[in-house]
Design a protein around this motif. Structure first.
Motif, PDB file in Angstrom:
ATOM      1  N   ILE A   1       0.677 -16.756 -30.774  1.00 33.90           N
ATOM      2  CA  ILE A   1       0.094 -15.513 -31.279  1.00 33.90           C
ATOM      3  C   ILE A   1      -1.194 -15.241 -30.505  1.00 33.90           C
ATOM      4  O   ILE A   1      -2.058 -16.120 -30.411  1.00 33.90           O
ATOM      5  N   PRO A   2      -1.330 -14.030 -29.938  1.00 32.26           N
ATOM      6  CA  PRO A   2      -2.571 -13.719 -29.205  1.00 32.26           C
ATOM      7  C   PRO A   2      -3.790 -13.860 -30.116  1.00 32.26           C
ATOM      8  O   PRO A   2      -3.762 -13.485 -31.290  1.00 32.26           O
ATOM      9  N   LYS A   3      -4.854 -14.406 -29.539  1.00 37.06           N
ATOM     10  CA  LYS A   3      -6.089 -14.646 -30.296  1.00 37.06           C
ATOM     11  C   LYS A   3      -7.133 -13.600 -29.910  1.00 37.06           C
ATOM     12  O   LYS A   3      -7.308 -13.316 -28.729  1.00 37.06           O
TER      13      LYS A   3
ATOM     14  N   LYS B   1      -8.186 -19.170 -34.426  1.00 45.48           N
ATOM     15  CA  LYS B   1      -6.815 -19.253 -34.906  1.00 45.48           C
ATOM     16  C   LYS B   1      -6.809 -18.866 -36.376  1.00 45.48           C
ATOM     17  O   LYS B   1      -7.779 -19.118 -37.081  1.00 45.48           O
TER      18      LYS B   1
ATOM     19  N   SER C   1       0.344 -20.959 -31.782  1.00 44.60           N
ATOM     20  CA  SER C   1      -0.290 -20.949 -30.458  1.00 44.60           C
ATOM     21  C   SER C   1       0.254 -19.820 -29.584  1.00 44.60           C
ATOM     22  O   SER C   1      -0.355 -19.470 -28.581  1.00 44.60           O
TER      23      SER C   1
END
Length: 186
Positions: free
Chosen positions: A35-37, A43, A33
């Motif tokens: 980690i930039p999306k 995801k 969560s």
């Protein structure tokens, strides 16, 4: 002898291994969560590497338990347990597990990469169906289908490849340990 054989473990060892893999999957789920999306709803699904490792080594029941527990505990720890996010996670988990287990059970030798791709695409479809039934009661939601298929293929390749690396490493370590301890590969 399987490098990860839940079937031949004592009850205590089984529960310890199940707890370990569950904790590992939940930890990866939470860490992901951060980690930039590229898109708000996208995801990689890195926690599914653990599920793929379990399923790929023939541990279907532990894989199912870890997958659903990961979604519930992940939702609890992320503060989204009673939100649509957890409902979507559970529905995606159900659809992806169904497809992956089906592919493992049929008499065709799908690679872990193929199983991962099917699971990722199935996860996206499972979520899309629940979004359509519960959240957005418009058929226009299905316009996202091509994007979700492409995303599922991409994320399935990534998680499948990483799962293969981990499975191969575990097998190598198991074989080396077994060879040292017994002098043979029996």
């Amino acid at each position: 002898m399987n490098f990860l054989d839940f079937g031949n473990m004592s009850r205590r060892s089984y529960l310890v291994h199940l707890a370990f893999f569950t904790a590992l999957a939940v930890t990866v789920f939470i860490l992901e969560s951060f980690i930039p999306k590229p898109m708000p709803f996208m995801k990689l699904g890195l926690a599914n590497i653990i599920i793929l490792m379990l399923l790929g080594s023939g541990n279907i029941k532990p894989g199912i338990i870890v997958a659903f527990t990961k979604s519930i505990l992940g939702g609890l720890l992320a503060g989204t347990l009673f939100s649509p996010a957890t409902l979507l996670s559970l529905s995606g988990t159900f659809f992806s597990l169904f497809l992956m287990i089906m592919l493992l059970k049929i008499p065709v030798n799908f690679s872990i990469l193929g199983i991962s791709i099917a699971g990722a695409v199935g996860h996206n479809f499972g979520q899309m169906i629940i979004v359509r039934l519960v959240l957005i009661k418009e058929n226009s939601i299905f316009y996202l289908t091509p994007v979700l298929i492409i995303m599922g293929i991409a994320t399935g390749i990534i998680t499948g490849y990483l799962a293969k690396i981990f499975i191969d490493k575990l097998k190598e370590d198991f074989d080396e340990k077994h060879k040292v301890n017994t002098g043979s590969y029996e």
